[in-house]
Write a protein that holds these residues in place. Structure first.
Motif, PDB file in Angstrom:
ATOM      1  N   THR A 151       0.835  -1.200   0.000  1.00 55.68           N
ATOM      2  CA  THR A 151       0.000   0.000   0.000  1.00 55.68           C
ATOM      3  C   THR A 151       0.869   1.249   0.000  1.00 55.68           C
ATOM      4  OG1 THR A 151      -1.720   1.241   1.195  1.00 55.68           O
ATOM      5  CG2 THR A 151      -0.157  -0.015   2.532  1.00 55.68           C
ATOM      6  N   TYR A 152       0.348   2.311  -0.601  1.00 55.35           N
ATOM      7  CA  TYR A 152       1.040   3.598  -0.591  1.00 55.35           C
ATOM      8  C   TYR A 152       0.907   4.253   0.784  1.00 55.35           C
ATOM      9  CZ  TYR A 152       2.567   8.111  -2.703  1.00 55.35           C
ATOM     10  OH  TYR A 152       3.241   9.267  -3.033  1.00 55.35           O
ATOM     11  N   LYS A 153      -0.143   3.936   1.517  1.00 56.00           N
ATOM     12  CA  LYS A 153      -0.372   4.572   2.801  1.00 56.00           C
ATOM     13  C   LYS A 153       0.790   4.297   3.751  1.00 56.00           C
ATOM     14  CE  LYS A 153      -5.405   4.748   2.557  1.00 56.00           C
ATOM     15  NZ  LYS A 153      -6.693   4.399   3.174  1.00 56.00           N
ATOM     16  N   GLY A 154       1.233   5.355   4.416  1.00 56.32           N
ATOM     17  CA  GLY A 154       2.359   5.231   5.330  1.00 56.32           C
ATOM     18  C   GLY A 154       3.706   5.412   4.673  1.00 56.32           C
ATOM     19  N   LEU A 155       3.731   5.774   3.382  1.00 60.70           N
ATOM     20  CA  LEU A 155       4.994   5.911   2.660  1.00 60.70           C
ATOM     21  C   LEU A 155       5.218   7.347   2.195  1.00 60.70           C
ATOM     22  CD1 LEU A 155       4.974   2.779   0.300  1.00 60.70           C
ATOM     23  CD2 LEU A 155       5.827   2.958   2.650  1.00 60.70           C
ATOM     24  N   VAL A 156       6.502   7.696   2.073  1.00 65.28           N
ATOM     25  CA  VAL A 156       6.913   8.949   1.431  1.00 65.28           C
ATOM     26  C   VAL A 156       7.643   8.577   0.157  1.00 65.28           C
ATOM     27  CG1 VAL A 156       8.278  11.045   1.615  1.00 65.28           C
ATOM     28  CG2 VAL A 156       7.087  10.170   3.634  1.00 65.28           C
TER      29      VAL A 156
ATOM     30  N   GLN B 237      19.489   4.508   2.661  1.00 64.38           N
ATOM     31  CA  GLN B 237      20.292   5.055   3.751  1.00 64.38           C
ATOM     32  C   GLN B 237      19.534   6.101   4.555  1.00 64.38           C
ATOM     33  OE1 GLN B 237      23.982   6.749   2.376  1.00 64.38           O
ATOM     34  NE2 GLN B 237      24.567   7.545   4.406  1.00 64.38           N
ATOM     35  N   TYR B 238      18.730   6.933   3.864  1.00 60.50           N
ATOM     36  CA  TYR B 238      18.058   8.045   4.547  1.00 60.50           C
ATOM     37  C   TYR B 238      16.588   7.769   4.842  1.00 60.50           C
ATOM     38  CZ  TYR B 238      22.268  10.747   3.688  1.00 60.50           C
ATOM     39  OH  TYR B 238      23.568  11.186   3.686  1.00 60.50           O
ATOM     40  N   GLY B 239      16.077   6.627   4.426  1.00 55.92           N
ATOM     41  CA  GLY B 239      14.702   6.290   4.747  1.00 55.92           C
ATOM     42  C   GLY B 239      13.665   6.869   3.808  1.00 55.92           C
ATOM     43  N   VAL B 240      14.079   7.195   2.568  1.00 53.53           N
ATOM     44  CA  VAL B 240      13.110   7.580   1.536  1.00 53.53           C
ATOM     45  C   VAL B 240      12.518   6.276   0.998  1.00 53.53           C
ATOM     46  CG1 VAL B 240      12.747   8.779  -0.648  1.00 53.53           C
ATOM     47  CG2 VAL B 240      14.493   9.605   0.967  1.00 53.53           C
ATOM     48  N   ASP B 241      11.199   6.133   1.048  1.00 56.17           N
ATOM     49  CA  ASP B 241      10.592   4.827   0.778  1.00 56.17           C
ATOM     50  C   ASP B 241      10.739   4.362  -0.658  1.00 56.17           C
ATOM     51  OD1 ASP B 241       9.519   4.144   3.408  1.00 56.17           O
ATOM     52  OD2 ASP B 241       8.226   5.880   3.121  1.00 56.17           O
ATOM     53  N   GLY B 242      10.791   5.280  -1.610  1.00 60.40           N
ATOM     54  CA  GLY B 242      10.936   4.874  -2.997  1.00 60.40           C
ATOM     55  C   GLY B 242      10.578   5.987  -3.949  1.00 60.40           C
TER      56      GLY B 242
ATOM     57  N   THR C  37      13.504  14.263   4.504  1.00 58.96           N
ATOM     58  CA  THR C  37      12.491  13.378   3.929  1.00 58.96           C
ATOM     59  C   THR C  37      12.372  12.103   4.749  1.00 58.96           C
ATOM     60  OG1 THR C  37      12.968  14.279   1.722  1.00 58.96           O
ATOM     61  CG2 THR C  37      11.742  12.199   1.827  1.00 58.96           C
ATOM     62  N   GLY C  38      13.503  11.572   5.190  1.00 64.86           N
ATOM     63  CA  GLY C  38      13.485  10.400   6.052  1.00 64.86           C
ATOM     64  C   GLY C  38      12.801  10.671   7.381  1.00 64.86           C
ATOM     65  N   GLU C  39      13.024  11.869   7.938  1.00 64.68           N
ATOM     66  CA  GLU C  39      12.348  12.253   9.175  1.00 64.68           C
ATOM     67  C   GLU C  39      10.835  12.354   8.966  1.00 64.68           C
ATOM     68  OE1 GLU C  39      13.959  13.017  12.476  1.00 64.68           O
ATOM     69  OE2 GLU C  39      15.084  11.566  11.266  1.00 64.68           O
TER      70      GLU C  39
ATOM     71  N   GLN D 267       6.388   6.832  14.063  1.00 65.83           N
ATOM     72  CA  GLN D 267       7.588   6.308  14.709  1.00 65.83           C
ATOM     73  C   GLN D 267       8.273   7.394  15.537  1.00 65.83           C
ATOM     74  OE1 GLN D 267       9.641   4.954  11.220  1.00 65.83           O
ATOM     75  NE2 GLN D 267       8.516   3.028  11.106  1.00 65.83           N
ATOM     76  N   LYS D 268       7.914   8.653  15.232  1.00 70.07           N
ATOM     77  CA  LYS D 268       8.363   9.804  16.004  1.00 70.07           C
ATOM     78  C   LYS D 268       7.204  10.786  16.082  1.00 70.07           C
ATOM     79  CE  LYS D 268      12.469  11.538  15.459  1.00 70.07           C
ATOM     80  NZ  LYS D 268      13.694  12.170  14.898  1.00 70.07           N
ATOM     81  N   PRO D 269       7.124  11.580  17.128  1.00 74.35           N
ATOM     82  CA  PRO D 269       6.056  12.590  17.200  1.00 74.35           C
ATOM     83  C   PRO D 269       6.213  13.631  16.094  1.00 74.35           C
ATOM     84  CG  PRO D 269       7.090  12.249  19.355  1.00 74.35           C
ATOM     85  CD  PRO D 269       7.954  11.556  18.351  1.00 74.35           C
ATOM     86  N   LEU D 270       5.100  14.096  15.564  1.00 74.37           N
ATOM     87  CA  LEU D 270       5.145  15.112  14.524  1.00 74.37           C
ATOM     88  C   LEU D 270       5.680  16.420  15.100  1.00 74.37           C
ATOM     89  CD1 LEU D 270       4.509  16.152  11.681  1.00 74.37           C
ATOM     90  CD2 LEU D 270       2.173  16.646  12.483  1.00 74.37           C
ATOM     91  N   SER D 271       6.685  16.965  14.453  1.00 73.75           N
ATOM     92  CA  SER D 271       7.275  18.234  14.863  1.00 73.75           C
ATOM     93  C   SER D 271       6.855  19.322  13.884  1.00 73.75           C
ATOM     94  CB  SER D 271       8.802  18.129  14.897  1.00 73.75           C
ATOM     95  OG  SER D 271       9.393  19.387  15.117  1.00 73.75           O
ATOM     96  N   LEU D 272       6.206  20.362  14.379  1.00 77.65           N
ATOM     97  CA  LEU D 272       5.830  21.472  13.515  1.00 77.65           C
ATOM     98  C   LEU D 272       7.045  22.323  13.136  1.00 77.65           C
ATOM     99  CD1 LEU D 272       2.480  22.622  15.172  1.00 77.65           C
ATOM    100  CD2 LEU D 272       2.843  20.969  13.321  1.00 77.65           C
ATOM    101  N   LYS D 273       8.059  22.243  13.975  1.00 71.96           N
ATOM    102  CA  LYS D 273       9.306  22.952  13.701  1.00 71.96           C
ATOM    103  C   LYS D 273      10.269  21.998  12.984  1.00 71.96           C
ATOM    104  CE  LYS D 273      13.089  25.382  16.042  1.00 71.96           C
ATOM    105  NZ  LYS D 273      13.670  25.751  17.373  1.00 71.96           N
ATOM    106  N   MET D 274      11.036  22.529  12.036  1.00 67.33           N
ATOM    107  CA  MET D 274      11.973  21.696  11.290  1.00 67.33           C
ATOM    108  C   MET D 274      12.945  20.999  12.239  1.00 67.33           C
ATOM    109  SD  MET D 274      14.532  22.734   8.149  1.00 67.33           S
ATOM    110  CE  MET D 274      15.774  23.559   9.176  1.00 67.33           C
ATOM    111  N   PRO D 275      13.069  19.671  12.142  1.00 62.36           N
ATOM    112  CA  PRO D 275      13.985  18.943  13.021  1.00 62.36           C
ATOM    113  C   PRO D 275      15.431  19.376  12.824  1.00 62.36           C
ATOM    114  CG  PRO D 275      12.507  17.440  11.844  1.00 62.36           C
ATOM    115  CD  PRO D 275      12.362  18.780  11.213  1.00 62.36           C
ATOM    116  N   GLU D 276      16.206  19.199  13.870  1.00 62.57           N
ATOM    117  CA  GLU D 276      17.635  19.512  13.786  1.00 62.57           C
ATOM    118  C   GLU D 276      18.443  18.243  14.036  1.00 62.57           C
ATOM    119  OE1 GLU D 276      18.670  22.645  16.420  1.00 62.57           O
ATOM    120  OE2 GLU D 276      17.236  24.087  15.573  1.00 62.57           O
ATOM    121  N   ARG D 277      19.494  18.057  13.256  1.00 65.07           N
ATOM    122  CA  ARG D 277      20.325  16.858  13.396  1.00 65.07           C
ATOM    123  C   ARG D 277      21.260  17.032  14.582  1.00 65.07           C
ATOM    124  NH1 ARG D 277      22.171  15.850   7.140  1.00 65.07           N
ATOM    125  NH2 ARG D 277      22.747  13.778   7.875  1.00 65.07           N
TER     126      ARG D 277
END
Length: 424
Positions: A33-38, A113-118, A403-405, A413-423
């Motif tokens: 399914t496409y659902k749950g994918l980026v 490597q970065y978790g981009v689904d496809g 994109t992986g985030e 798998q992680k809480p949604l952050s309205l602010k851009m995540p920082e590495r």
């Protein structure tokens, strides 16, 4: 032949077709399914001088005529090619070729490597019609890499190139048969990774409902194409996604004012609105507009039993291309700035917060319009007449990481952050 034998022969033929239909597409896939994918769009059309293709139009061009606005970070490519451009150090600026198998392999390696689904592999009407050899090679390499790195992959037919001179979508029907039979796209060797939706292989038709197209959606056989993909006993049993304008629901602004578009959408499984250039981080209320449109779009889709995937993009720039295509309206470099990833993340957070269950990123490798999320250079070539965007001081892999985030937050798998995540 008596009537009983005719009936038995007919039943036998029906069974044969049913069996063929079941064996053309593998029922197995890592992505049911496409659902749950980026997912991202993948152009794969970039050529370089000396790459073995017969193309004379190189992606990077020269200082007088270039069609790209973003320079790739080529430090990890196995094969690169000299270009007419120079870096600030005086060294020749190098470019990759999409035709090289090692290039496609590296791109899918990054996805893993970065978790981009496809990715959706763009299949342009002209390539489908003429069976362009280079495009087929790239497609074949992509499906091999998708299996190797366990990334989702699907075909996206782009109607760009379809003329108004009586052409219809018949070439796409024949091309799909070819891809299924010869390239085994829905039954690839190794691990099966063709993207399914509602338990069926997903095929996209992009370019439906845009007013600047030369064709009329009422007379190019779109219903016939959708019916073929969904119901053909041998090559069908597919799900269909339509790529449409941003204002597809209201049939205004960037969309044709024709309710027939809604009829086509209701026959499909997913609607994908194209939002590149339609929103900007420079307008203070644009994310509110994106939020409201997304909520209303999702409601329409639920009411009409169609799934919905929003399109997000990191920024936009086509200064160099506009000098060729629109000499009286040359666009500035970075006309929709990336803002170091802030604009990209605003769209991701807004659409996920509005209820999106899947995402489409435009695009993975699009350097012509400066929307690529793959590794880009913060030190592009220096030129007196050609300008390129930079990465705002961010690492070359910044947008792959973001994109992986987004994928992790989409899947909770992680809480949604309205602010851009920082590495860290």
């Amino acid at each position: 032949m008596n009537f009983k034998k005719i009936i038995l022969l007919s039943l036998s033929c029906m069974l044969m077709y049913k069996t063929q239909g079941q064996t053309k597409h593998s029922k197995q896939t890592l992505f049911p399914t496409y659902k749950g994918l980026v997912m991202a769009g993948y152009q794969g059309w970039f050529r370089a001088e000396g790459d073995g293709t017969d193309s004379k139009r190189y992606a990077y061009g020269d200082e007088k005529r270039s069609s790209i606005d973003m320079w790739p970070d080529v430090s990890e490519y196995e094969v690169t090619y000299n270009t007419p451009f120079k870096l600030s150090s005086g060294q020749p600026a190098k470019f990759f070729s999409s035709h090289d198998k090692s290039t496609v392999d590296l791109h899918f390696k990054w996805m893993q490597q970065y978790g981009v689904d496809g990715v959706f592999m763009q299949r342009f009407f002209g390539n489908a019609k003429h069976k362009d050899k280079a495009a087929l090679t790239i497609l074949k390499n992509a499906f091999e890499a998708a299996s190797k790195y366990e990334r989702a992959v699907a075909v996206m037919y782009d109607l760009s190139g379809l003329s108004a001179s009586g052409e219809d979508c018949s070439a796409i029907i024949e091309d799909w048969k070819y891809l299924v039979d010869e390239l085994k796209v829905t039954n690839q060797a190794g691990k099966k990774t063709y993207l399914h939706h509602n338990g069926k292989p997903l095929v996209t038709i992009w370019g439906v409902g845009f007013p600047d197209r030369p064709y009329n959606i009422r007379n190019i056989g779109l219903e016939k194409l959708i019916d073929f993909l969904k119901n053909d006993p041998v090559y069908g049993n597919c799900s269909v996604m339509l790529g449409v304008p941003t204002s597809w629901r209201t049939l205004n602004a960037d969309c044709i004012n024709d309710p027939y578009l809604h009829e086509l959408i209701k026959k499909s499984d997913i609607v994908l609105p194209w939002t590149v250039q339609r929103y900007s981080g420079l307008l203070h209320n644009d994310m509110d507009r994106l939020r409201d449109n997304t909520i209303d779009d999702i409601k329409w889709c639920k009411d009409n039993n169609v799934d919905y995937v929003p399109c997000v993009y990191p920024g936009f720039s086509w200064h160099n291309l506009s000098k060729q295509e629109f000499p009286d309206d040359v666009k500035p470099v970075g006309s929709i700035p990336r803002q170091g990833g802030r604009f990209f993340w605003q769209q991701i957070a807004t659409t996920l917060n509005a209820g999106a269950s899947m995402l489409y990123v435009a695009m993975f490798d699009e350097v012509n319009e400066g929307t690529a999320i793959f590794k880009g250079s913060d030190n592009p070539p220096v030129s007196g007449s050609t300008s390129f965007i930079n990465m705002d001081g961010k690492p070359s892999d910044h947008y792959l990481w973001l994109t992986g985030e987004a994928a992790k937050m989409l899947r909770n798998q992680k809480p949604l952050s309205l602010k851009m995540p920082e590495r860290k």
